[in-house]
Enzyme design. Structure first.
Site, PDB file in Angstrom:
ATOM      1  N   GLU A 165       1.049  -1.374  -0.097  1.00  0.00           N
ATOM      2  CA  GLU A 165       0.020  -0.121  -0.066  1.00  0.00           C
ATOM      3  C   GLU A 165       0.952   1.312  -0.159  1.00  0.00           C
ATOM      4  O   GLU A 165       1.962   1.262   0.436  1.00  0.00           O
ATOM      5  CB  GLU A 165      -1.121   0.186   1.084  1.00  0.00           C
ATOM      6  CG  GLU A 165      -0.147  -0.271   2.614  1.00  0.00           C
ATOM      7  CD  GLU A 165       0.806   0.443   2.908  1.00  0.00           C
ATOM      8  OE1 GLU A 165       0.799   1.718   2.965  1.00  0.00           O
ATOM      9  OE2 GLU A 165       2.061  -0.097   3.434  1.00  0.00           O
ATOM     10  N   GLU A 307       4.279  -0.487   1.509  1.00  0.00           N
ATOM     11  CA  GLU A 307       4.506  -0.548   0.061  1.00  0.00           C
ATOM     12  C   GLU A 307       4.851  -2.150  -0.421  1.00  0.00           C
ATOM     13  O   GLU A 307       5.061  -2.276  -1.553  1.00  0.00           O
ATOM     14  CB  GLU A 307       5.748   0.485  -0.353  1.00  0.00           C
ATOM     15  CG  GLU A 307       6.985  -0.097  -0.269  1.00  0.00           C
ATOM     16  CD  GLU A 307       7.925   1.068  -0.997  1.00  0.00           C
ATOM     17  OE1 GLU A 307       8.878   0.596  -1.492  1.00  0.00           O
ATOM     18  OE2 GLU A 307       7.655   2.353  -0.763  1.00  0.00           O
TER      19      GLU A 307
END
Lengths: 343, 343
Positions: A165, A307
């Protein structure tokens, strides 16, 4: 979880040429992969990481060390392959899929770079201090996009999917979700995120507290997701739900990705059976989340980037767990079934 | 350790597009590789694991759950590639080098299998309860063999070397070495090994205690190695010393391999600079060893198999640490040198 396949895999692991249990968590991971995939020969041959990005209205309140524009900038880094997760994915042979669920400014991707899928629901969430982050319909749409992303990868052969994310402000949303879903004190589950400390951290905790008071006593996970969540978080919730339904192991990442997993678990408790925790983040709420989900992390390296970097780094270990179960010799192969000590 | 290269690498890591320190131990590992290899561009492109095997006279005292013949049998498994370390090495693209330093019966390797190098010093050690495990000359010869094995690998391009060992009874020797080298109570550094518990563990602790009393107050690491060590342990000591001298990172494995590293550290304290701890074993003495060497483990998966399995499993993480330093984009690349927050 296919308990029969899991138990058969654990039995096969016990028969390998080694003292019982001596490969530690590698053994339980192999059995868990077997249980999720419902096979005694689990495989991690086509792993993928899906990165969902979205912006957060609550950044207007100053909860992050970075400006909101960094979200779109990082999407460019994912497309170029220069972000941490891009490097780690290349090293481990992982397919990366990147989707924009609603950053403020849609990124401009140059030719020659990886595509960023347009799954935009709205240009960032609203400030949850002032009202719901999104409508229920928007939350449902974002979850549906996540379901679609999982289907896209699984239909293309992915046999393990990691969560990634990006979204400036999203640890604040994750803290609000975690506090609300697990009924915890915001101070217990709110941390530095990208790096806020001291007074700024105190203000961040106060903001999470104010968000929770603003929206009152919500219990329904869909309502909570819409009120205090994020677009990228909602999409990852969809990814988790779909992976669980299709028996594909889903590898959690850090605090924000695990908040999405919490929402999925509250919507469908059995979805936790498909989860594997890649890392333990120093973000204080992460251990709280993993305990609620009953998960032990694979890595404890103090990573807190998100991420999908933790998920990507854990993939070789899961691949190795499956390989040991598949390829390692057994006492039976050696005609030594009786020599195995029982200790 | 090249502190200048290490500091430059740490500085470069700080400039990468991520919050400061957010990749946790992956960042310190990259800087450590840089410091050992004396370059700001560390590399793990040709990793190797060297497995040294030897038998132990003290098994006559019943300290292990397995008979001594299993050592030679496992050498066969290393040659065939069916042992855990063989599977893990294949998955991670690691070269395996196997050497027989003195198992009781030299293994018969079938054609088509990997070679086991003959570096036999003697057919197993003597029982250290009755006298020195080996002569000082034999210990020196085994160390020299280890130096030669490291040279063989490094001359052939190896840029990181992991330690592996096999030898029924060798956790007992490792406990005696650790207790003696670090002046600790045997009960603190003696554990289940392959799986002895209860009364058998009490007897194992008593055996280590008796070994130490048998050999009196030794302080010289060479004398200690010869009196209570093992042939394969001595060879790994040589590997460590040579890697450190040639600036090649040496990846420790479990309790036995780390005992060899302790001997090297006592012979040449600066050799610890070249060490990286791959795993934390549940064997109680392992944490004691790592603390003495000032090392943080990469993995905490409860692995206690030895044979280089932990080292092999950690290689992809070290390779990733180097790759992040080499390939990840920096704020400077984006013309954003000023946007990096200081938190």
């Amino acid at each position: 979880l296919d308990h029969e396949a899991g138990a058969a895999a654990a039995g096969a692991m016990d028969g390998k040429v080694k003292p019982l249990g001596s490969l530690g968590q590698l053994e339980t991971l192999a059995a868990r992969l077997a249980g999720i995939q419902a096979t005694t020969e689990p495989h991690v041959e086509a792993p993928a990481v899906v990165i969902c990005a979205g912006d957060h209205g609550i950044t207007a309140t100053g909860v992050s060390a970075y400006p909101q524009e960094v979200t779109a900038l990082m999407l460019g880094g994912f497309a170029a392959g220069t972000a941490a997760v891009g490097v780690l994915a290349r090293e481990a042979g992982i397919r990366l899929l990147v989707a924009d669920l609603g950053v403020i400014q849609a990124p401009v991707i140059e030719s020659g770079q990886n595509v960023v899928l347009d799954r935009r629901v709205r240009a960032g969430t609203a400030n949850s201090l002032e009202g719901p982050a999104m409508t229920l319909a928007q939350a449902q749409q974002a979850v549906a996009h996540g379901v679609g992303l999982a289907d896209l990868l699984i239909d293309d052969g992915a046999d393990l999917i990691g969560l990634g994310e990006m979204g400036i402000g999203n640890t604040t949303a994750a803290s609000a979700l975690t506090a609300s879903l697990l009924d915890r004190d915001p101070a217990r589950v709110t941390g530095p995120g990208t790096g806020v400390t001291g007074e700024a951290l105190t203000a961040k905790i106060a903001a999470v507290d104010a968000v929770l008071r603003r929206h009152g006593d919500l219990d329904d996970p869909w309502q909570i997701l819409a009120a205090v969540g994020g677009l990228e978080i909602a999409a990852l919730t969809g990814v988790v739900l779909r992976c669980a339904a299709r028996r594909v192991p889903v590898l959690l990442d850090g605090f924000v990705a695990t908040a999405a997993a919490l929402v999925a678990w509250r919507i469908e408790p059995r979805s936790a059976d498909a989860m594997i925790a890649a890392t333990l983040s120093p973000e204080p709420g992460h251990a709280v989340q993993l305990e609620a989900l009953g998960l032990e992390p694979v890595l404890r390296l103090g990573m807190r980037l998100g991420e999908g970097s933790g998920a990507a780094l854990a993939v070789p270990i899961l691949r190795s767990a499956a390989a040991v179960l598949r390829d390692m010799g057994s006492f039976a192969d050696l005609g030594l079934a009786d020599e195995k000590p029982t200790a």
